[in-house]
Structures are given as C-alpha cells and as structure tokens.
Write a protein that holds these residues in place. Structure first.
Motif, short mmCIF file in Angstrom:
data_model
loop_
_atom_site.label_atom_id
_atom_site.label_comp_id
_atom_site.label_asym_id
_atom_site.label_seq_id
_atom_site.Cartn_x
_atom_site.Cartn_y
_atom_site.Cartn_z
N PHE A 394 0.83 -1.20 0.00
CA PHE A 394 0.00 0.00 0.00
C PHE A 394 0.88 1.26 0.00
CE2 PHE A 394 -2.99 2.90 2.39
CZ PHE A 394 -3.85 3.06 1.32
N GLY A 395 1.87 1.27 0.87
CA GLY A 395 2.80 2.41 0.90
C GLY A 395 3.51 2.59 -0.44
N GLY A 396 3.95 1.47 -1.00
CA GLY A 396 4.64 1.51 -2.29
C GLY A 396 3.74 2.07 -3.38
N LEU A 397 2.50 1.61 -3.36
CA LEU A 397 1.51 2.09 -4.33
C LEU A 397 1.38 3.62 -4.23
CD1 LEU A 397 -0.94 1.57 -6.26
CD2 LEU A 397 -2.35 1.37 -4.22
N LEU A 398 1.26 4.11 -3.00
CA LEU A 398 1.09 5.56 -2.82
C LEU A 398 2.32 6.32 -3.30
CD1 LEU A 398 -0.81 5.71 0.59
CD2 LEU A 398 -1.72 5.97 -1.71
N PHE A 399 3.52 5.77 -3.07
CA PHE A 399 4.72 6.46 -3.55
C PHE A 399 4.74 6.56 -5.07
CE2 PHE A 399 6.80 5.21 0.62
CZ PHE A 399 6.87 6.51 1.10
N THR A 400 4.34 5.46 -5.75
CA THR A 400 4.34 5.53 -7.22
C THR A 400 3.26 6.51 -7.70
OG1 THR A 400 2.89 3.62 -7.40
CG2 THR A 400 5.25 3.20 -7.64
N LEU A 401 2.11 6.51 -7.03
CA LEU A 401 1.04 7.42 -7.43
C LEU A 401 1.49 8.87 -7.23
CD1 LEU A 401 -2.19 5.70 -6.06
CD2 LEU A 401 -1.36 5.79 -8.43
N PHE A 402 2.21 9.11 -6.15
CA PHE A 402 2.68 10.47 -5.87
C PHE A 402 3.60 10.96 -6.99
CE2 PHE A 402 5.31 13.71 -3.85
CZ PHE A 402 4.35 14.47 -3.20
N VAL A 403 4.57 10.11 -7.35
CA VAL A 403 5.52 10.53 -8.39
C VAL A 403 4.85 10.56 -9.76
CG1 VAL A 403 7.65 9.89 -9.57
CG2 VAL A 403 7.53 9.78 -7.10
N GLY A 404 4.00 9.57 -10.04
CA GLY A 404 3.39 9.47 -11.36
C GLY A 404 2.27 10.46 -11.60
N TRP A 405 1.52 10.80 -10.58
CA TRP A 405 0.32 11.61 -10.79
C TRP A 405 0.30 12.93 -10.04
CZ3 TRP A 405 -3.00 9.90 -14.53
CH2 TRP A 405 -2.81 8.56 -14.95
N LYS A 406 1.02 13.02 -8.93
CA LYS A 406 0.95 14.26 -8.16
C LYS A 406 2.07 15.23 -8.54
CE LYS A 406 -0.31 17.12 -4.99
NZ LYS A 406 -1.53 17.90 -5.24
N MET A 407 3.29 14.71 -8.62
CA MET A 407 4.40 15.59 -9.02
C MET A 407 4.28 15.86 -10.52
SD MET A 407 7.63 13.89 -7.01
CE MET A 407 8.94 14.95 -7.63
N ASP A 408 4.80 17.03 -10.96
CA ASP A 408 4.68 17.24 -12.41
C ASP A 408 5.83 16.54 -13.13
OD1 ASP A 408 6.57 19.83 -13.33
OD2 ASP A 408 6.09 19.60 -11.20
N GLU A 409 5.54 16.13 -14.36
CA GLU A 409 6.47 15.28 -15.09
C GLU A 409 7.84 15.95 -15.24
OE1 GLU A 409 4.87 13.58 -18.69
OE2 GLU A 409 6.86 13.01 -19.39
#
Ligand code: TRP
Length: 455
Positions: A394-409
């Motif tokens: 779950f934590g890992g999922l959130l980290f990927t979502l943060f980088v993939g969707w929250k931070m700008d490319e």
C-alpha cells in the motif's frame, strides 16, 4: 536559510548504505523459506519479475521524492505537496517498520542463539536428525527465544542510542563482502553434497501449474520486503544523496545486489534441504534447520574449519540483520524526536518497548501461543503477511502514485536525469515513467485485490 544536508561521499557509499538496509534476514532467512513454501522455480521467476517491474519503480519513486525534498517522509510530503492529505502517508511509514521490527527481532534472536550454538560446537558434535529437532525444541520453548529476542532488541536500541551508525557502516563494508564469499562457499559445498541435485532442479525447473494467486502476492511481498520498500526507509536514505549522483545507476546497483544475495542464499539452502531430508515447505525455521546440516557435513572432514565458518557466518548474519533493524527503528525514533519533541533517549525507549512487547507475542506464537490464530495464521505469520503483502504494498503504491500523478512530469524528469545531464537516464526516462505511472500501480492493485478476494 536552509542548512546544507549531509550527503553520502560516493556512489559506492550510497549503494552500501542502501544495500545495508536491503540485505538482511529477508535474503538469507525469508527468501529461501518463501521459495520452499510457494513451489520453487516458478516463484523465483515471479519474484524477479516483481523486483524489476514493481519494486524498482517504487525504489526509484522513493529516491526521487527523497532527493528532491531532502527530508524524511513526513517533511517530504509537506514540502512537495503542501497542505494535502499526502502527509498521512508519513504516518503509515512510521507504523509499519516498527511492527516489522517486532518480529524481525525474534528472528534476529534466533541468529543470536545459533551463534551461541556454533560457539559451543553443537553442530559439529551431533547428527543430522538432532540438528532438525534442535530448532523445534528451541523455538517452542518459552524462555530461550524470549531472551535472545530481548538481546537482539537491546543491541538495536544500543546502536541507535550510541549513534554509532557510521561505525556500523564501516563495519558493514567488511562484513557484507565476507558474507557474500561465505554464501558462495556454502553454496558450492551444498551443491556437492549427495542428494542435493533435487534441490538444484527444484530451483531451476519451474512448474507454473502450482503457481497460485497467493504465491504471486507472496512473491511481490518478498520483493518489497527485501528492498525495504513502501515505508520510507529508502526515501530517507535518498535524501542524503548528492545532487550529481546518478540515482538510476545506484538503484539498479542496490536492487541487483539484493536479488543476487537472495538467489545465492536460495542456492545454498535448497540443495541442503533436499540432501538433509527437511520438508521444503517447513516455514520460517527452514534456514535454521538446514544451514547447520552443511556445517555438520563440513565438520566430518574439517572440524575446525567448519566451526570457524559457522561462527563467522552467524556473526555476519547478525550484523546484516542489525543494519536492517536499525533502519527500521530509526524511522520511528526520528519521527518521535522531530515531530513529537521527545528526547532521543525516550523516543528509543518508547519504540523499543513497543516493538519488544509485540515481539514477545510473535515469539510465543511458535510455542505456548501456537493455537492462537488470526485469519488462519499464527500471530507471527499474520503480522508478516499484513506488513509485506499489504502495508508495504500500500505504501509503495502511494509512492508511485505520488511521483506518477501528483508531481509534475518535468520535475520528475529533472530529478531522474540530474537536470538532463545524464544522457542514458534521459533515454530510459519514458520507460521508467511508464512503469511508475501505470504498470506498478495497476499491477499492485490487481495482485492486492485478487489476493484479498481469494484469501
Ligand atoms: N530489507 C531488509 C531485509 O531484507 C528488511 C528491512 C529493512 C525492511 N528495513 C526495512 C523491511 C523496512 C521493511 C521495511 O532483511
């Protein structure tokens, strides 16, 4: 003005520090018994696939967040996404490692016990049958495992309090290569034992028909556990990495050495499992029931060498376990110090007492509390599954979502390629970004949900 944050001196230092956290009981103790429980070669293939397609993207996400924000998980979320609920991710990353520490310490205690046993030549002076029952007797007794669990916990707390981390790191630089060489020696020796051939083919001939959904979930969990992912450990370490360091190269270096260690341990243990007649699915005791068998066999020809090898081996395992355990305890301690204003002493005492108390239940679940089941698992197995297969995922999922969707490319690309200066990273960026943004999150959710439904 912002303080300049300390940084690691070289790529080697970065890899060693991260590998110090990653390489531990997860490789030597957990990997072989998972392979035995979930059916051998097919499990290994899924584990390697999970390591590169799911674990590496999480590893890179944590490194990107950590180096960009230059602070711990809590601060990182506040800095990169101020005022959002992403800060709660920080809380998850404090709780999980402390729970992991509680049962990790129990197994750390087993290595302490086995070091004592090596020192008193218990493996060379006995036969194969007694070696197996030795473990059963030890583990199901009440007091001995509790004493060694306590000893291990005190060592971890002592290191955290003394702040001899740099000393430990200097120590690891010697013990890690020694451990590596010893595992290779033992692997060669184990493969040469009569009856070991079945173990080798068990590791090399996949039988996908036996691969269940829970085996896939376990392989993913193993990949996460082994790389210390999903709880902010790697993120925090990455915050000490220099701006001109190539994080892609360091991450791959860490992941590959971690996988290599696990495979070597597997190839040392499984042949011995088959040669000694231990059940491959024996569970958490597997390594402790088979390693001494190798020492025992070695001992008939070269008693002194064998005792020496077993002593050095358990010392190095203990150090590997300690360097991983301090990375778990440090997360909780630094949270209590930074965010709750506790003194370092009290923070250490609080985390130690909590993890120690939970660890007591885990330890007793092999003996007096073996009848207590949570969702069909012993207390030990329940906590381990909950952490590796769920909380870390779950934590890992959130980290990927943060980088993939929250931070700008653009910022992700900037961090990954060091402002465009690393040409090879620029070429790899699209693939890596795709893995972080789509492949890893989708696969984690799928495995997660399917496992939840069927288990
Ligand atoms: N990866 C370590 C091992 O294989 C265990 C570990 C260290 C860990 N830090 C962690 C596991 C944080 C989960 C979370 O032994």
């Amino acid at each position: 003005m912002e303080k300049t944050r300390e940084t690691f001196g070289s790529r080697f230092a970065v890899i060693m520090a991260m590998a110090g956290s990653a390489i531990g009981l997860g490789n030597i103790w957990r990997f072989p018994y998972m392979v035995g429980q979930y059916g051998g070669a097919a499990f290994i293939i899924v584990y390697i696939a999970c390591s590169f397609l799911l674990a590496l993207p999480i590893f890179l996400s944590e490194t990107i967040i950590g180096r960009r924000s230059r602070t711990n998980t809590f601060g990182a979320m506040e800095k990169l996404a101020p005022g959002t609920s992403w800060k709660w991710l920080g809380l998850l990353t404090v709780i999980s490692p402390v729970i992991i520490l509680s049962y990790y310490s129990v197994v750390g205690g087993w290595s302490v016990e086995y070091l004592f046993k090596s020192l008193s030549f218990e493996f060379t002076d006995t036969d194969a049958g007694s070696i197996q029952s030795l473990f059963g007797t030890f583990i199901s007794s009440t007091w001995e495992p509790l004493i060694t669990h306590t000893l291990f916990m005190l060592m971890v707390a002592g290191i955290i309090l003394a702040g001899v981390k740099s000393g430990i790191e200097r120590f690891t630089k010697i013990t890690m290569p020694v451990l590596f060489v010893l595992i290779v020696v033992m692997m060669i020796y184990a493969i040469s034992l009569p009856g070991s051939g079945a173990g080798v083919s068990y590791l090399l001939k996949p039988d996908f028909s036996k691969l269940t959904m829970s085996a896939v979930a376990a392989a993913m969990g193993q990949a996460f556990f082994s790389l210390s992912l999903g709880v902010g450990t790697i993120l925090t370490y990455a915050s000490y990495v220099k701006k001109d360091e190539n994080i892609f190269a360091s991450s791959i270096g860490t992941a590959v050495s971690d996988i290599l260690f696990a495979l070597l341990a597997g190839f040392a243990i499984m042949p011995a499992v088959f040669a000694s007649g231990v059940e491959p699915g024996a569970g958490p005791g597997l390594v402790f029931q088979t390693l001494p068998f190798i020492f025992n066999k070695m001992g008939t020809a070269m008693p002194v060498v064998s005792s020496l090898v077993s002593i050095i081996f358990f010392v190095t395992i203990l150090v590997a376990a300690l360097t991983s355990a301090i990375s778990m305890m440090e997360v909780g301690v630094s949270y209590l110090v930074d965010n709750k204003g506790m003194s370092r002493l009290w923070a250490t005492v609080t985390v130690t007492v909590f993890a120690w108390a939970v660890g007591i239940l885990c330890s007793l679940s092999f003996g007096p509390l073996s009848e207590v089941k949570i969702l069909g698992n012993s207390i030990f197995d329940f906590l381990d599954k909950m952490c590796s297969n769920f909380l870390m995922a779950f934590g890992g999922l959130l980290f990927t979502l943060f980088v993939g969707w929250k931070m700008d490319e653009a910022s992700v690309r900037d961090e990954f390629t060091n402002g465009g200066t690393k040409k090879r990273n620029s070429r790899w960026f699209k693939t890596v970004y795709f893995l972080i943004k789509y492949v890893a999150p989708v696969a984690i959710v799928l495995i997660f949900v399917t496992n939840l439904i069927i288990s």
